[in-house]
Enzyme design. Sequence first.
Site, PDB file in Angstrom:
ATOM      1  N   HIS A  69      32.087 -47.925  -8.852  1.00 32.91           N
ATOM      2  CA  HIS A  69      33.180 -47.100  -8.739  1.00 32.91           C
ATOM      3  C   HIS A  69      34.350 -47.664  -9.671  1.00 32.91           C
ATOM      4  O   HIS A  69      34.421 -49.177  -9.117  1.00 32.91           O
ATOM      5  CB  HIS A  69      33.387 -46.694  -7.253  1.00 32.91           C
ATOM      6  CG  HIS A  69      34.498 -45.812  -6.959  1.00 32.91           C
ATOM      7  ND1 HIS A  69      35.729 -46.018  -7.301  1.00 32.91           N
ATOM      8  CD2 HIS A  69      34.605 -44.515  -6.957  1.00 32.91           C
ATOM      9  CE1 HIS A  69      36.596 -45.068  -7.288  1.00 32.91           C
ATOM     10  NE2 HIS A  69      35.977 -43.995  -6.970  1.00 32.91           N
ATOM     11  N   ASP A  87      37.570 -48.222  -8.910  1.00 33.07           N
ATOM     12  CA  ASP A  87      38.190 -48.943  -8.016  1.00 33.07           C
ATOM     13  C   ASP A  87      37.564 -50.206  -7.509  1.00 33.07           C
ATOM     14  O   ASP A  87      38.226 -51.219  -7.204  1.00 33.07           O
ATOM     15  CB  ASP A  87      38.461 -48.240  -6.829  1.00 33.07           C
ATOM     16  CG  ASP A  87      39.660 -47.033  -7.190  1.00 33.07           C
ATOM     17  OD1 ASP A  87      40.501 -47.390  -8.478  1.00 33.07           O
ATOM     18  OD2 ASP A  87      39.646 -46.047  -6.484  1.00 33.07           O
ATOM     19  N   LYS A  88      36.120 -50.141  -7.171  1.00 32.32           N
ATOM     20  CA  LYS A  88      35.647 -51.169  -6.677  1.00 32.32           C
ATOM     21  C   LYS A  88      35.387 -52.193  -7.577  1.00 32.32           C
ATOM     22  O   LYS A  88      35.164 -53.248  -7.215  1.00 32.32           O
ATOM     23  CB  LYS A  88      34.231 -50.590  -5.981  1.00 32.32           C
ATOM     24  CG  LYS A  88      34.361 -50.244  -4.556  1.00 32.32           C
ATOM     25  CD  LYS A  88      34.725 -51.431  -3.710  1.00 32.32           C
ATOM     26  CE  LYS A  88      35.730 -51.199  -2.679  1.00 32.32           C
ATOM     27  NZ  LYS A  88      36.076 -52.415  -2.091  1.00 32.32           N
ATOM     28  N   GLU A  95      45.723 -58.721  -9.421  1.00 32.23           N
ATOM     29  CA  GLU A  95      45.203 -57.165  -9.400  1.00 32.23           C
ATOM     30  C   GLU A  95      44.703 -56.942 -10.690  1.00 32.23           C
ATOM     31  O   GLU A  95      44.843 -57.773 -11.904  1.00 32.23           O
ATOM     32  CB  GLU A  95      46.749 -56.503  -9.337  1.00 32.23           C
ATOM     33  CG  GLU A  95      47.644 -56.880  -8.279  1.00 32.23           C
ATOM     34  CD  GLU A  95      47.478 -56.431  -7.009  1.00 32.23           C
ATOM     35  OE1 GLU A  95      46.270 -55.826  -6.951  1.00 32.23           O
ATOM     36  OE2 GLU A  95      47.879 -57.156  -6.154  1.00 32.23           O
ATOM     37  N   GLU A 103      50.076 -63.045  -9.718  1.00 30.10           N
ATOM     38  CA  GLU A 103      50.743 -64.377  -9.761  1.00 30.10           C
ATOM     39  C   GLU A 103      49.752 -65.363  -9.425  1.00 30.10           C
ATOM     40  O   GLU A 103      49.058 -65.169  -8.369  1.00 30.10           O
ATOM     41  CB  GLU A 103      52.014 -64.215  -8.713  1.00 30.10           C
ATOM     42  CG  GLU A 103      52.964 -63.381  -9.320  1.00 30.10           C
ATOM     43  CD  GLU A 103      52.606 -62.004  -8.942  1.00 30.10           C
ATOM     44  OE1 GLU A 103      53.057 -61.108  -9.734  1.00 30.10           O
ATOM     45  OE2 GLU A 103      52.346 -61.488  -7.999  1.00 30.10           O
ATOM     46  N   LYS A 107      28.960 -42.496  -5.025  1.00 31.67           N
ATOM     47  CA  LYS A 107      29.841 -42.308  -3.809  1.00 31.67           C
ATOM     48  C   LYS A 107      28.815 -41.600  -2.793  1.00 31.67           C
ATOM     49  O   LYS A 107      28.112 -40.853  -3.043  1.00 31.67           O
ATOM     50  CB  LYS A 107      30.933 -41.367  -4.090  1.00 31.67           C
ATOM     51  CG  LYS A 107      31.757 -41.972  -5.047  1.00 31.67           C
ATOM     52  CD  LYS A 107      33.053 -40.814  -5.281  1.00 31.67           C
ATOM     53  CE  LYS A 107      34.043 -41.035  -4.219  1.00 31.67           C
ATOM     54  NZ  LYS A 107      35.288 -40.244  -4.678  1.00 31.67           N
ATOM     55  N   PHE A 157      25.597 -36.174 -13.581  1.00 32.17           N
ATOM     56  CA  PHE A 157      26.706 -37.279 -13.349  1.00 32.17           C
ATOM     57  C   PHE A 157      26.407 -38.318 -14.375  1.00 32.17           C
ATOM     58  O   PHE A 157      25.907 -39.384 -13.708  1.00 32.17           O
ATOM     59  CB  PHE A 157      26.720 -37.744 -11.885  1.00 32.17           C
ATOM     60  CG  PHE A 157      27.756 -38.613 -11.769  1.00 32.17           C
ATOM     61  CD1 PHE A 157      28.796 -39.059 -12.620  1.00 32.17           C
ATOM     62  CD2 PHE A 157      27.962 -39.301 -10.401  1.00 32.17           C
ATOM     63  CE1 PHE A 157      29.778 -40.134 -12.234  1.00 32.17           C
ATOM     64  CE2 PHE A 157      28.998 -40.053 -10.103  1.00 32.17           C
ATOM     65  CZ  PHE A 157      29.907 -40.460 -10.793  1.00 32.17           C
ATOM     66  N   ASP A 175      37.436 -42.163 -14.889  1.00 27.52           N
ATOM     67  CA  ASP A 175      38.467 -42.483 -14.052  1.00 27.52           C
ATOM     68  C   ASP A 175      38.898 -43.953 -14.145  1.00 27.52           C
ATOM     69  O   ASP A 175      38.064 -44.664 -13.985  1.00 27.52           O
ATOM     70  CB  ASP A 175      37.932 -42.094 -12.373  1.00 27.52           C
ATOM     71  CG  ASP A 175      37.962 -40.733 -11.968  1.00 27.52           C
ATOM     72  OD1 ASP A 175      38.323 -39.753 -12.124  1.00 27.52           O
ATOM     73  OD2 ASP A 175      36.643 -40.462 -11.835  1.00 27.52           O
ATOM     74  N   ALA A 176      40.503 -43.943 -14.075  1.00 31.39           N
ATOM     75  CA  ALA A 176      40.863 -45.274 -14.189  1.00 31.39           C
ATOM     76  C   ALA A 176      40.816 -45.915 -12.558  1.00 31.39           C
ATOM     77  O   ALA A 176      40.602 -45.228 -11.708  1.00 31.39           O
ATOM     78  CB  ALA A 176      42.525 -45.127 -14.300  1.00 31.39           C
ATOM     79  N   ARG A 209      42.830 -49.711  -3.905  1.00 28.50           N
ATOM     80  CA  ARG A 209      42.796 -48.344  -3.508  1.00 28.50           C
ATOM     81  C   ARG A 209      41.523 -47.840  -2.880  1.00 28.50           C
ATOM     82  O   ARG A 209      41.661 -46.690  -2.815  1.00 28.50           O
ATOM     83  CB  ARG A 209      42.715 -47.575  -5.114  1.00 28.50           C
ATOM     84  CG  ARG A 209      43.837 -46.585  -5.122  1.00 28.50           C
ATOM     85  CD  ARG A 209      44.052 -46.229  -6.572  1.00 28.50           C
ATOM     86  NE  ARG A 209      43.054 -45.927  -7.630  1.00 28.50           N
ATOM     87  CZ  ARG A 209      43.273 -45.367  -8.527  1.00 28.50           C
ATOM     88  NH1 ARG A 209      44.572 -44.982  -9.115  1.00 28.50           N
ATOM     89  NH2 ARG A 209      42.317 -45.349  -9.607  1.00 28.50           N
ATOM     90  N   LYS A 210      40.900 -48.594  -2.217  1.00 28.91           N
ATOM     91  CA  LYS A 210      39.849 -48.307  -1.488  1.00 28.91           C
ATOM     92  C   LYS A 210      39.936 -48.979   0.025  1.00 28.91           C
ATOM     93  O   LYS A 210      39.026 -49.269   0.399  1.00 28.91           O
ATOM     94  CB  LYS A 210      38.317 -48.477  -2.068  1.00 28.91           C
ATOM     95  CG  LYS A 210      38.216 -47.403  -3.147  1.00 28.91           C
ATOM     96  CD  LYS A 210      38.165 -46.027  -2.575  1.00 28.91           C
ATOM     97  CE  LYS A 210      38.035 -45.074  -3.550  1.00 28.91           C
ATOM     98  NZ  LYS A 210      39.200 -44.804  -4.265  1.00 28.91           N
ATOM     99  N   LYS A 245      43.461 -61.662  -3.157  1.00 34.12           N
ATOM    100  CA  LYS A 245      44.464 -62.372  -2.276  1.00 34.12           C
ATOM    101  C   LYS A 245      43.940 -63.681  -1.732  1.00 34.12           C
ATOM    102  O   LYS A 245      42.885 -63.552  -0.904  1.00 34.12           O
ATOM    103  CB  LYS A 245      45.203 -61.448  -1.411  1.00 34.12           C
ATOM    104  CG  LYS A 245      45.974 -60.465  -1.833  1.00 34.12           C
ATOM    105  CD  LYS A 245      46.543 -59.218  -0.721  1.00 34.12           C
ATOM    106  CE  LYS A 245      47.288 -58.139  -1.284  1.00 34.12           C
ATOM    107  NZ  LYS A 245      47.800 -57.274  -0.268  1.00 34.12           N
ATOM    108  N   LYS A 283      47.552 -64.992   2.534  1.00 39.91           N
ATOM    109  CA  LYS A 283      48.020 -63.751   2.458  1.00 39.91           C
ATOM    110  C   LYS A 283      47.410 -63.079   3.971  1.00 39.91           C
ATOM    111  O   LYS A 283      46.356 -62.841   3.898  1.00 39.91           O
ATOM    112  CB  LYS A 283      47.727 -62.861   1.162  1.00 39.91           C
ATOM    113  CG  LYS A 283      48.541 -62.959   0.188  1.00 39.91           C
ATOM    114  CD  LYS A 283      48.343 -64.344  -0.577  1.00 39.91           C
ATOM    115  CE  LYS A 283      49.381 -64.311  -1.751  1.00 39.91           C
ATOM    116  NZ  LYS A 283      49.242 -65.674  -2.356  1.00 39.91           N
ATOM    117  N   ASP A 338      47.654 -60.183   4.894  1.00 38.88           N
ATOM    118  CA  ASP A 338      46.932 -58.817   4.652  1.00 38.88           C
ATOM    119  C   ASP A 338      45.365 -58.941   4.807  1.00 38.88           C
ATOM    120  O   ASP A 338      44.750 -58.123   5.222  1.00 38.88           O
ATOM    121  CB  ASP A 338      47.376 -58.297   3.246  1.00 38.88           C
ATOM    122  CG  ASP A 338      48.692 -57.611   3.239  1.00 38.88           C
ATOM    123  OD1 ASP A 338      49.214 -57.097   4.116  1.00 38.88           O
ATOM    124  OD2 ASP A 338      49.182 -57.348   2.275  1.00 38.88           O
TER     125      ASP A 338
END
Length: 424
Positions: free
Chosen positions: A58, A60-61, A86, A99, A210, A279, A287-288, A293-294, A314, A318, A320
């Site tokens: 995918h 995003d992945k 990123e 960074e 998916k 598919f 898709d970008a 985003r997941k 990260k 961090k 997060d």
Amino acid sequence: MPAGDSNEVKNGGQTNGHAAAAGDDYESGTFTSGSLRVKAPSHPDAFLFTSESVGAGHPDKMCDQISDAVLDAHIAQDPNAKVACESVTKTGMVLVCGEITSNAVVDYQKVIRDTVREIGYDSSEKGFDGTTCNILIALEQQAPEIGAGVHLGRNELDVGAGDQGIMFGYATDETEEAMPLTLHLSHRMCERYSDLMKNGTFPWARPDCKSQVTAEYIYDSGACVPQRVHTVVFSGQHSPKVTLAEFRREVLEKVIKHVIPEHLLDNETVYHINPCGTFIMGGPFNDAGLTGRKIIVDTYGGWGAHGGGAFSGKDPTKVDRSAAYAARWVAKSLVKAGLARRVLVQVSYAIGIAAPLSVSIFHYGSSKYTERELLEIVQKNFDLRPGVIMRELSLKRPIYKETASYGHFGRKQFPWEVPKKIVL
């Protein structure tokens, strides 16, 4: 199995009244194994809950894995590297930005291309080729004010949090992994599809996919107990060499039924397999993709809660990332110790401050202890300062790319999945 009033199975606003038995209906992509009338839950507390997952291919992945591959490349050479990386991808292109302050020398072209090819994007016929894609790098140093306020001149165990924020950890006794069943099954289906692609069992399979699982649950003294799988959705990228009927038959038998225990499937379970049809082109061609985003796929599939911060790219200063791992460690340790059947842990931090601002425990009524008592047990057994988390979970190692697909939680190879022995 639950019984009661019947409801029509819906698909895009139309009933699936055309569907026949599963063996006769691979052309439609939507079918049940028997009656088309799905029985409503009979228990007054019964409810449906759905979680989804996505495969390594995918877009995003794909970006999550690239960002974590860059992180691993730095930590392998410099365990104290500060990384906030990123990634963005679209047709024929990967952009890596962010960074990074590190003593490592990293060949970004090789790291990125190797990661893309490992996922399975090695030909433009699949929509993306890791060998020929364009790679753009826009990386700068970490802001010096952040370094001065967080870690410079500090004892390693007293480094401050890399940012403010809230993080959650969740655990439930509904599976051996202490993960929600709906998410666990969704992850395992995507992983299984990729395995069958890579080992040649599905020579027509391509990297993007998916999955989604809806299960029926009842409450039992605050715990969630799955009763059956209500609906399964799976969409997988494939080559033109396989017919839709064959694709659906193979996925049903070798992915869905291989992953989902037989006792959770019944004649009323509904399957949607490539319900949109073919598919063939997938990934960034369609898709970008973007890192982070997941975040629900990465965590608990909509169960519990989420503080909003993504993980991939990260370094462990961090919070997060590191504090979310620690919160999961706390929650799973409580459940595995039998102190609660279902637990949500929240922690919060301020940038530059080592100790958490707050720690909260919610047990949904599934424990004989009060939430205050569980909090006291947690405070006795866990030090949630970022530096201590990094030491106890051995986070200054290149372990992160593996976390970036099929879930950061519920897999035994990660140290935060090994429950801590609780001292009462």
